[in-house]
Design a protein around this motif. Structure first.
Motif, short mmCIF file in Angstrom:
data_model
loop_
_atom_site.label_atom_id
_atom_site.label_comp_id
_atom_site.label_asym_id
_atom_site.label_seq_id
_atom_site.Cartn_x
_atom_site.Cartn_y
_atom_site.Cartn_z
N GLN A 35 0.82 -1.21 0.00
CA GLN A 35 0.00 0.00 0.00
C GLN A 35 0.86 1.26 0.00
N ARG A 36 1.92 1.26 0.80
CA ARG A 36 2.79 2.44 0.87
C ARG A 36 3.55 2.65 -0.44
N GLU A 39 0.95 4.01 -2.92
CA GLU A 39 0.43 5.35 -2.64
C GLU A 39 1.52 6.42 -2.56
N GLU A 40 2.66 6.08 -1.96
CA GLU A 40 3.70 7.09 -1.74
C GLU A 40 4.71 7.17 -2.87
N LEU A 41 5.04 6.04 -3.48
CA LEU A 41 6.03 6.03 -4.55
C LEU A 41 5.40 5.92 -5.94
N HIS A 42 4.09 5.66 -5.97
CA HIS A 42 3.34 5.54 -7.24
C HIS A 42 3.92 4.46 -8.14
#
Length: 478
Positions: A35-36, A39-42
């Protein structure tokens, strides 16, 4: 040398449970990271193996099919929508595969031949994927879609190939055990021996490439001990020694458990006190420093009691005179070894807990805030210093229970050893009880104090009663 299959810069991130963590924990970690990353690194990412959200995504090879070059088209296919992150191609990162799986063991079987084809024949018969089925004329039988129809091998969760190693001048069957809990190391070894024998070959030993979990090598050692008519209730070092010799893991070079077993690489099995020689520990105990003290001595007393119980069980199992008790003493030896090791670790834990209390008392107390922080640290450390001897009491009482079985069903020639075990275990209970009591005096949490005092008192009372029962058995049978 070739190109490794990949679909991205950070191609695959597996979470592997080794010690103190479950597969479920690793699955959750995979989802959290996925998920990270999305969401954060695309970065588009897929979950595989135990973390897979769809059956067709369990196998890493299926997700990698087509590799990085086909990823732009793959991401357009709704069937291959990422589990997390955008369904968009990023040429800099590609995609990432994240998952949870069992530890992969790379394991080679050594053969007394240079013939790679013979090694490959063994691999084809044993590996899970097996070999292509052939008809009477030797032609490969194919499925309607043109793929080869396979005859599966005997070993689940095992991949294998035969090759020749010029460095050693031998052929090997090279295996990957993808789940040693499904097919353990010893079974791969023994099945390889059977197949080699059919071809007129001999297995000369084996080789571990990389690291192995402690559980996996202990499985092998315990299996071969039981084949010898012995219990697995022996020290861990002996179990590993038996595994190494039985599997021939030192065939091509020395096998160093400290370097090859993953748990041994990252943590000491025992602390500095438990690793001392007897005279060194006795000398250290006699010095004018407060640690090690009575708590560590009590833990050691319990460890010695457990060791004696294991000895009695091992002297009973395999003795025809006591065959009716074998089923009772076999698990006794194993459990006693476990208790022995836990109590040995408590020797250092008790000292460390007391040192933490001393460190808390040394904290600054200049300001009111300092004083509050110091008092809180003292209280927490003292609770910790109470918890260790309370645990020692529990472990020593368990050892007493085992000592009773040893006195009842053990080799009568070792009845005095069962009696000494009972005395040492009771000494551990009593000694640890004194340490619990002295620490409770400094604790302000009444709920904690009452709970610990009640528990300690109950264990002590039951231990004293049990010791008398064991003593009566010893007196009756000696």
């Amino acid at each position: 040398t070739g190109e490794h299959p990949r679909i991205g810069a950070a191609d695959v991130v597996p979470f592997v449970p080794v010690s103190g963590v479950t597969m479920e924990d690793c699955v959750q970690l995979a989802h959290d990271l996925g998920q990270r990353v999305g969401e954060e690194l695309h970065i588009p990412d897929y979950l595989y193996e135990e973390a897979a959200t769809q059956p067709e995504r369990r196998n890493l090879a299926d997700i990698r099919k087509g590799e990085y070059e086909s990823l732009p088209e793959k991401l357009k296919d709704p069937h291959w929508k990422p589990d997390y992150g955008p369904a968009e191609f990023n040429p800099r990162t590609g995609a990432t595969v994240i998952g949870a799986r069992e530890f992969l063991i790379a394991y080679n079987i050594n053969l007394n031949t240079r013939d790679r084809k013979l090694a490959q024949e063994i691999a084809l018969n044993l590996r899970e994927s097996g070999r292509a089925k052939r008809d009477e004329t030797g032609q490969i039988v194919r499925n309607p879609d043109g793929t080869a129809l396979k005859v599966p091998g005997r070993l689940k969760a095992v991949k294998g190939v035969g090759w020749y190693i010029d460095e050693y001048g031998i052929a090997q069957v090279s295996y990957n055990l993808t789940n040693y809990k499904v097919t353990p190391l010893y079974r791969v070894f023994e099945e390889s021996q059977k197949e080699a024998g059919k071809l007129g070959l001999r297995v000369t030993g084996s080789e571990l490439v990389g690291l192995i979990p402690l559980e996996a090598i202990k499985q092998a050692g315990c299996y071969f001990l039981e084949k010898q008519g012995k219990t697995a209730g022996v020290p861990e070092e002996e179990i590993i020694h038996i595994a190494v010799k039985s599997l021939g893991l030192d065939d091509l070079g020395p096998f160093d458990p400290e370097q090859k077993i993953i748990e041994y690489r990252f943590q000491e099995r025992f602390g500095p006190l438990a690793k001392m020689r007897l005279w060194e520990f006795s000398n250290e105990l006699s010095m004018d420093s407060p640690t090690p003290g009575g708590g560590s001595a009590a833990a050691l007393s319990g460890a010695l009691a457990a060791a004696l119980v294991s000895m009695v069980a091992n002297l009973t199992y395999g003795n025809k005179k006591y065959e009716q008790h074998w089923d009772a003493v076999k698990p006794l030896a194993v459990k006693a070894q476990e208790l022995k090791d836990r109590l040995l670790k408590a020797v250092d834990r008790d000292t460390a807990a007391f040192d933490a209390v001393m460190d808390a008392y040394r904290r600054p107390k200049k300001t009111e805030e300092d004083q509050k922080a110091r008092e809180n640290a003292i209280q927490q450390a003292t609770k910790g210093a109470t918890g260790v001897p309370l645990e020692v009491m529990e472990l020593a009482f368990e050892t007493l229970q085992l000592a009773k079985t040893a006195a009842e069903k053990g080799n009568v020639n070792s009845i005095s050893d069962a009696g000494v075990a009972a005395l040492m275990a009771l000494s551990a209970v009593e000694g640890a009880y004194l340490n619990v009591k002295i620490n409770l005096g400094a604790i302000e949490d009444n709920s904690f104090k009452t709970g610990a005092e009640t528990k300690a008192g109950e264990i002590r009372k039951k231990a004293m009663e049990l010791k008398h029962e064991i003593w009566n058995l010893v007196e009756k049978n000696r």
